[in-house]
Motif scaffolding. Structure first.
Motif, PDB file in Angstrom:
ATOM      1  N   SER A  15       0.719  -1.112   0.082  1.00 31.11           N
ATOM      2  CA  SER A  15      -0.052   0.126   0.089  1.00 31.11           C
ATOM      3  C   SER A  15       0.907   1.271   0.141  1.00 31.11           C
ATOM      4  CB  SER A  15      -0.990  -0.098   1.117  1.00 31.11           C
ATOM      5  OG  SER A  15      -0.003   0.032   2.464  1.00 31.11           O
ATOM      6  N   ARG A  20      -0.444   7.859  -4.002  1.00 36.97           N
ATOM      7  CA  ARG A  20      -1.536   8.177  -3.352  1.00 36.97           C
ATOM      8  C   ARG A  20      -2.517   8.826  -4.425  1.00 36.97           C
ATOM      9  NH1 ARG A  20      -1.110   5.061   1.087  1.00 36.97           N
ATOM     10  NH2 ARG A  20       0.549   5.756   2.383  1.00 36.97           N
ATOM     11  N   LEU A  21      -3.744   8.805  -4.020  1.00 41.64           N
ATOM     12  CA  LEU A  21      -4.772   9.092  -5.149  1.00 41.64           C
ATOM     13  C   LEU A  21      -5.595  10.385  -4.328  1.00 41.64           C
ATOM     14  CD1 LEU A  21      -6.373   5.820  -6.263  1.00 41.64           C
ATOM     15  CD2 LEU A  21      -4.876   7.017  -7.393  1.00 41.64           C
ATOM     16  N   THR A  23      -8.680  12.588  -3.675  1.00 39.32           N
ATOM     17  CA  THR A  23     -10.139  12.409  -3.038  1.00 39.32           C
ATOM     18  C   THR A  23     -10.915  12.101  -4.332  1.00 39.32           C
ATOM     19  OG1 THR A  23      -9.751  13.482  -1.105  1.00 39.32           O
ATOM     20  CG2 THR A  23     -12.151  12.871  -1.868  1.00 39.32           C
ATOM     21  N   ASN A  25     -10.094  10.966  -7.536  1.00 37.64           N
ATOM     22  CA  ASN A  25      -9.872   9.870  -8.176  1.00 37.64           C
ATOM     23  C   ASN A  25     -10.044   8.876  -7.353  1.00 37.64           C
ATOM     24  OD1 ASN A  25      -8.606  11.155 -10.364  1.00 37.64           O
ATOM     25  ND2 ASN A  25      -6.441  11.132  -9.500  1.00 37.64           N
ATOM     26  N   ARG A  26     -10.037   8.800  -5.763  1.00 37.88           N
ATOM     27  CA  ARG A  26     -10.278   7.549  -5.074  1.00 37.88           C
ATOM     28  C   ARG A  26     -11.900   7.387  -5.408  1.00 37.88           C
ATOM     29  NH1 ARG A  26      -7.717   9.055  -0.729  1.00 37.88           N
ATOM     30  NH2 ARG A  26      -9.396  10.420   0.089  1.00 37.88           N
ATOM     31  N   SER A  27     -12.648   8.589  -5.218  1.00 36.85           N
ATOM     32  CA  SER A  27     -14.139   8.305  -5.358  1.00 36.85           C
ATOM     33  C   SER A  27     -14.361   7.774  -6.884  1.00 36.85           C
ATOM     34  CB  SER A  27     -14.798   9.738  -5.256  1.00 36.85           C
ATOM     35  OG  SER A  27     -14.736  10.511  -6.027  1.00 36.85           O
ATOM     36  N   ASN A  29     -12.922   5.555  -8.275  1.00 38.11           N
ATOM     37  CA  ASN A  29     -12.848   4.096  -8.323  1.00 38.11           C
ATOM     38  C   ASN A  29     -13.583   3.344  -7.381  1.00 38.11           C
ATOM     39  OD1 ASN A  29     -10.981   4.394 -10.224  1.00 38.11           O
ATOM     40  ND2 ASN A  29      -9.140   4.583  -8.508  1.00 38.11           N
ATOM     41  N   MET A  30     -14.442   4.016  -6.610  1.00 37.85           N
ATOM     42  CA  MET A  30     -15.490   3.694  -5.563  1.00 37.85           C
ATOM     43  C   MET A  30     -16.553   2.802  -6.296  1.00 37.85           C
ATOM     44  SD  MET A  30     -15.087   6.146  -2.650  1.00 37.85           S
ATOM     45  CE  MET A  30     -16.129   5.421  -1.335  1.00 37.85           C
TER      46      MET A  30
END
Length: 60
Positions: A15, A20-21, A23, A25-27, A29-30
């Protein structure tokens, strides 16, 4: 958690090796369910904070 070995022969978590992505980009991929759960959790936190603030105002 899986460990990787870098050229310095020190163990690094996989990890930590990944960039790090943000916020946004992270959302992206959710899944919808993950987004919904996060939204509900955020609402709970906000509601709890509002109640605590109201209690403080009443008691003062």
């Amino acid at each position: 958690m899986a460990s990787l070995v870098n050229s310095g022969n020190t163990a690094v978590r996989s990890s930590d090796a990944q960039p790090r992505l943000s916020t946004k980009n992270r959302s992206a991929n959710m899944t919808a369910l993950e987004k919904y759960r996060l939204l509900r959790e955020n609402r709970k936190v906000v509601r709890r904070q509002k109640l605590e603030q109201e209690k403080r105002q009443i008691s003062s």
